[in-house]
Design a protein around this motif. Structure first.
Motif, PDB file in Angstrom:
ATOM      1  N   PRO A 198       0.823  -1.207   0.000  1.00 47.54           N
ATOM      2  CA  PRO A 198       0.000   0.000   0.000  1.00 47.54           C
ATOM      3  C   PRO A 198       0.859   1.261   0.000  1.00 47.54           C
ATOM      4  O   PRO A 198       2.036   1.214   0.368  1.00 47.54           O
ATOM      5  CB  PRO A 198      -0.746  -0.122   1.325  1.00 47.54           C
ATOM      6  N   VAL A 199       0.257   2.365  -0.410  1.00 45.58           N
ATOM      7  CA  VAL A 199       0.862   3.672  -0.204  1.00 45.58           C
ATOM      8  C   VAL A 199       0.464   4.105   1.211  1.00 45.58           C
ATOM      9  O   VAL A 199      -0.711   4.241   1.510  1.00 45.58           O
ATOM     10  CB  VAL A 199       0.357   4.700  -1.233  1.00 45.58           C
ATOM     11  N   LYS A 200       1.472   4.284   2.066  1.00 44.71           N
ATOM     12  CA  LYS A 200       1.172   4.632   3.455  1.00 44.71           C
ATOM     13  C   LYS A 200       1.052   6.148   3.597  1.00 44.71           C
ATOM     14  O   LYS A 200       1.892   6.891   3.084  1.00 44.71           O
ATOM     15  CB  LYS A 200       2.260   4.091   4.383  1.00 44.71           C
ATOM     16  N   ILE A 201       0.010   6.583   4.285  1.00 42.43           N
ATOM     17  CA  ILE A 201      -0.241   8.000   4.493  1.00 42.43           C
ATOM     18  C   ILE A 201      -0.188   8.276   5.987  1.00 42.43           C
ATOM     19  O   ILE A 201      -0.994   7.746   6.759  1.00 42.43           O
ATOM     20  CB  ILE A 201      -1.619   8.408   3.918  1.00 42.43           C
ATOM     21  N   ASN A 202       0.783   9.072   6.406  1.00 46.92           N
ATOM     22  CA  ASN A 202       0.955   9.395   7.820  1.00 46.92           C
ATOM     23  C   ASN A 202       0.125  10.623   8.178  1.00 46.92           C
ATOM     24  O   ASN A 202       0.292  11.685   7.573  1.00 46.92           O
ATOM     25  CB  ASN A 202       2.425   9.681   8.135  1.00 46.92           C
ATOM     26  N   CYS A 203      -0.733  10.483   9.166  1.00 47.83           N
ATOM     27  CA  CYS A 203      -1.617  11.571   9.571  1.00 47.83           C
ATOM     28  C   CYS A 203      -1.505  11.784  11.076  1.00 47.83           C
ATOM     29  O   CYS A 203      -1.893  10.913  11.865  1.00 47.83           O
ATOM     30  CB  CYS A 203      -3.062  11.253   9.187  1.00 47.83           C
ATOM     31  N   VAL A 204      -0.939  12.918  11.492  1.00 45.06           N
ATOM     32  CA  VAL A 204      -0.869  13.257  12.916  1.00 45.06           C
ATOM     33  C   VAL A 204      -2.228  13.819  13.322  1.00 45.06           C
ATOM     34  O   VAL A 204      -2.667  14.849  12.813  1.00 45.06           O
ATOM     35  CB  VAL A 204       0.240  14.293  13.189  1.00 45.06           C
ATOM     36  N   MET A 205      -2.898  13.136  14.220  1.00 45.01           N
ATOM     37  CA  MET A 205      -4.250  13.522  14.608  1.00 45.01           C
ATOM     38  C   MET A 205      -4.193  14.411  15.852  1.00 45.01           C
ATOM     39  O   MET A 205      -3.597  14.042  16.865  1.00 45.01           O
ATOM     40  CB  MET A 205      -5.088  12.265  14.887  1.00 45.01           C
ATOM     41  N   MET A 206      -4.840  15.590  15.782  1.00 52.95           N
ATOM     42  CA  MET A 206      -4.791  16.579  16.860  1.00 52.95           C
ATOM     43  C   MET A 206      -6.204  17.047  17.207  1.00 52.95           C
ATOM     44  O   MET A 206      -6.972  17.414  16.311  1.00 52.95           O
ATOM     45  CB  MET A 206      -3.933  17.781  16.430  1.00 52.95           C
ATOM     46  N   ARG A 207      -6.489  17.039  18.483  1.00 52.33           N
ATOM     47  CA  ARG A 207      -7.803  17.473  18.941  1.00 52.33           C
ATOM     48  C   ARG A 207      -8.016  18.956  18.611  1.00 52.33           C
ATOM     49  O   ARG A 207      -7.163  19.801  18.855  1.00 52.33           O
ATOM     50  CB  ARG A 207      -7.931  17.263  20.450  1.00 52.33           C
ATOM     51  N   GLY A 208      -9.181  19.228  18.031  1.00 49.96           N
ATOM     52  CA  GLY A 208      -9.516  20.598  17.693  1.00 49.96           C
ATOM     53  C   GLY A 208      -8.853  21.110  16.433  1.00 49.96           C
ATOM     54  O   GLY A 208      -9.052  22.270  16.052  1.00 49.96           O
ATOM     55  N   ARG A 209      -8.038  20.275  15.791  1.00 53.20           N
ATOM     56  CA  ARG A 209      -7.347  20.696  14.565  1.00 53.20           C
ATOM     57  C   ARG A 209      -7.852  19.913  13.357  1.00 53.20           C
ATOM     58  O   ARG A 209      -8.298  20.506  12.377  1.00 53.20           O
ATOM     59  CB  ARG A 209      -5.835  20.505  14.724  1.00 53.20           C
ATOM     60  N   ASN A 210      -7.768  18.592  13.434  1.00 52.01           N
ATOM     61  CA  ASN A 210      -8.204  17.785  12.295  1.00 52.01           C
ATOM     62  C   ASN A 210      -8.984  16.545  12.717  1.00 52.01           C
ATOM     63  O   ASN A 210      -9.214  15.647  11.901  1.00 52.01           O
ATOM     64  CB  ASN A 210      -7.007  17.372  11.438  1.00 52.01           C
ATOM     65  N   ASP A 211      -9.373  16.466  13.999  1.00 53.28           N
ATOM     66  CA  ASP A 211     -10.107  15.288  14.458  1.00 53.28           C
ATOM     67  C   ASP A 211     -11.480  15.162  13.824  1.00 53.28           C
ATOM     68  O   ASP A 211     -12.076  14.079  13.843  1.00 53.28           O
ATOM     69  CB  ASP A 211     -10.220  15.274  15.987  1.00 53.28           C
ATOM     70  N   ASP A 212     -11.994  16.235  13.223  1.00 55.23           N
ATOM     71  CA  ASP A 212     -13.274  16.159  12.526  1.00 55.23           C
ATOM     72  C   ASP A 212     -13.142  15.477  11.166  1.00 55.23           C
ATOM     73  O   ASP A 212     -14.141  15.265  10.467  1.00 55.23           O
ATOM     74  CB  ASP A 212     -13.862  17.559  12.351  1.00 55.23           C
ATOM     75  N   GLU A 213     -11.912  15.098  10.776  1.00 55.96           N
ATOM     76  CA  GLU A 213     -11.690  14.445   9.480  1.00 55.96           C
ATOM     77  C   GLU A 213     -11.394  12.953   9.617  1.00 55.96           C
ATOM     78  O   GLU A 213     -11.019  12.309   8.626  1.00 55.96           O
ATOM     79  CB  GLU A 213     -10.523  15.120   8.752  1.00 55.96           C
ATOM     80  N   ILE A 214     -11.528  12.410  10.799  1.00 57.11           N
ATOM     81  CA  ILE A 214     -11.227  10.981  10.988  1.00 57.11           C
ATOM     82  C   ILE A 214     -12.034  10.121  10.028  1.00 57.11           C
ATOM     83  O   ILE A 214     -11.485   9.248   9.339  1.00 57.11           O
ATOM     84  CB  ILE A 214     -11.472  10.569  12.454  1.00 57.11           C
TER      85      ILE A 214
END
Length: 552
Positions: A198-214
């Motif tokens: 697979p193509v691996k995509i690293n996503c740093v998840m941050m509360r209030g920043r991008n957690d609405d995109e999970i």
């Protein structure tokens, strides 16, 4: 010996079977497994004191980056190493070759941003020539990958991770302080087209920043052979990490299962850092890198080489780094370099600093915290930058037994100098920890030096019968004697005044010695630490003249 012969026989059987059509699809993986076992028998894999075998090397090619991600880099930027301090191409290959000989089977190239290094294609090509290296991978932000990836693949690039923290273009610019979202998305599509799976995509998840995109990232795996890896927000010096920004593995799973109740785990390999999951029916999958909530230190098989050539056995540990660059440039032999690496691996801790819950993981913070522990008055001193000293209300006792302050007012001012010395016996274990700057409470010699200097300035507060003096110079020198396993402390104090500074010099040595004792006692066996030999070496000035008690 029997085990090795058995493995060789199995390898021959599988190799013969590879000519038969019926087993062609299964043969490569089986061959790789057997070859790996054989190599483990032939080489003594780099192993730490907790039994972890290190077969994965991460090499940073540069400190530079063409993005300015807010969680990664302070707004004011960072101070970069000069070009001559960065590893050269031949040095990278030489180090990589040595690690492969020592059992490393996977190398990942990182940065900064590795694709901005002009010789990256040449580096990958040379790495692929190393015997027994199974995989060369890269972690990139994907910004320039659309024009580079075909050449990188031709050079031998086996796998790649692309960092992407948002699927929204305007948010990408907010996070990275740069444009380029469309280029990154195009790079992901190109990697899929070129067959990376697979193509691996690293996503740093941050509360209030991008957690609405999970959920958006989960949906991204529906029709694409990608592995979206959610990374728990992790601390380091400069990113103003706070626990309330971190979204844990369990919390992310709960959010996903509100929409996809059948979201389920997939099998993992023993050294995987990512916990694999997927939604049944989706082409791609999801991974969770749980560095904070559920660390994987017990199975860690990774070591890192920084762009300036330092060996880091743990990403979170700033203490005890070993400069392989300096060793190489000094002409060190291959065997000596191997021993240097093995000693560094042997000092790897059981868990990283964030999971040991150390309050001050960086060196300077350790020094500051130790200052406040030993000298509560330093805070006031640093704020005012004053050297005013309070006169003691006590005095000497006269012949009648009554308190009587010695009057030095009639004495002439003269230059006063005193030198004192002392020793702390520490034993071989602590000696090694100090030599490698690996004491968990911080830089022992630096903290003790500061403690001695500050104590000399406060002698009249610590010893009430001493006259307060305005010191013109204080220096405390600490030297680690690795042969005799002791720290040698020397202090020199000067002033222009009416009385001597012998007590200030002795106090400086005493407090420096006590500081060493306190910082190292956690690692000491009973009876191995001893403070001894504190004495005045010499003094100058005063009516009695100069004299030396002990010649240095």
């Amino acid at each position: 010996m029997f085990r090795r012969c058995n493995l060789v026989n199995q390898l021959r059987c599988v190799a013969r079977a590879s000519t038969e059509t019926a087993v062609v699809e299964e043969t490569p993986s089986r061959l790789q497994q057997l070859r790996a076992k054989l190599r483990e028998d032939e080489h003594e894999i780099l192993t730490d004191t907790f039994g972890r075998k290190h077969t994965y090397l991460r090499i940073s090619l540069t400190e530079r980056c063409n993005l300015r991600c807010t969680y990664c880099m302070p707004a004011e930027g960072v101070k970069l190493t000069k070009k001559e301090g960065i590893l050269k191409t031949d040095e990278i290959i030489q180090i990589a070759d040595l690690f492969v000989k020592e059992g490393v089977r996977k190398i990942r190239l990182t940065g900064g941003e590795p694709t901005i290094r002009k010789d990256i294609i040449d580096i990958i090509g040379q790495l692929k020539q190393l015997r027994d290296l199974d995989q060369v991978a890269i972690t990139t932000n994907g910004l320039t990958l659309t024009r580079q990836l075909p050449a990188l693949q031709k050079a031998g690039l086996d796998a790649l991770n692309i960092s992407l923290d948002t699927l929204k273009e305007e948010r990408f610019e907010l996070f990275t302080r740069r444009r380029g979202w469309a280029k990154v998305m195009a790079s992901i599509d190109l990697a899929v087209q070129l067959g990376y799976k697979p193509v691996k995509i690293n996503c740093v998840m941050m509360r209030g920043r991008n957690d609405d995109e999970i959920i958006d990232f989960i949906d991204f795996t529906r029709d694409r052979p990608v592995d979206v890896r959610f990374i728990e927000y992790m601390p380091f010096q400069g990113n103003q990490w706070k626990e309330n920004k971190m979204i844990s593995f369990n919390e992310m799973k709960a959010i996903i299962r509100e929409k996809y109740s059948d979201f389920q785990a997939l099998p993992n390999q023993p050294n995987n850092t990512s916990k694999a999951y997927h939604v049944p029916g989706f082409i791609g999958q999801v991974g969770f890198i749980t560095s904070m909530s559920q660390h994987f230190c017990d199975s860690c098989n990774r070591v890192r080489i920084t762009a300036d050539g330092n060996l880091k056995v743990c990403l979170f540990e700033g203490k005890g780094e070993v400069s392989l660059r300096d060793a190489l440039r000094s002409g060190i032999s291959e065997n000596a370099l191997k021993n240097l690496i093995r000693r560094a691996i042997s000092r790897k801790k059981k868990q990283h600093a964030a999971n040991r819950k150390e309050k001050f993981p960086c060196k300077m913070s350790n020094i500051i915290s130790m200052q406040y522990k030993y000298f509560p008055y330093i805070s006031k001193y640093l704020k005012s930058n004053a050297s005013i000293r309070m006169y003691s209300s006590l005095s000497h006792i006269d012949e009648t037994g009554k308190a009587n302050m010695v009057d030095v007012g009639l004495k002439n001012d003269s230059k006063r100098v005193a030198i004192a010395r002392g020793f702390v016996r520490i034993g071989p274990v602590i000696s090694n920890l100090i030599a490698e700057n690996n004491v968990k409470k911080g830089d022992v010699l630096s903290v003790a030096q500061l403690a001695g200097i500050m104590a000399a300035k406060r002698t009249s507060d610590l010893i009430p019968l001493c006259h307060p003096l305005s010191l013109s110079y204080v220096n405390v020198c600490l030297k680690l004697n690795e042969e005799s396993h002791r720290v040698e402390i020397t202090s020199e104090v000067r002033c222009i005044g009416k009385t001597g500074v012998e007590m200030e010099a002795l106090t400086a040595v005493s407090i420096a010695a006590l500081t060493i004792y306190d910082m190292c006692k956690y690692a000491a066996s009973p009876g191995t630490m001893q403070i001894y030999g504190i004495e005045l070496v010499s003094k100058k000035g005063g009516t009695k003249g100069d004299f030396t008690i002990y010649k240095t």
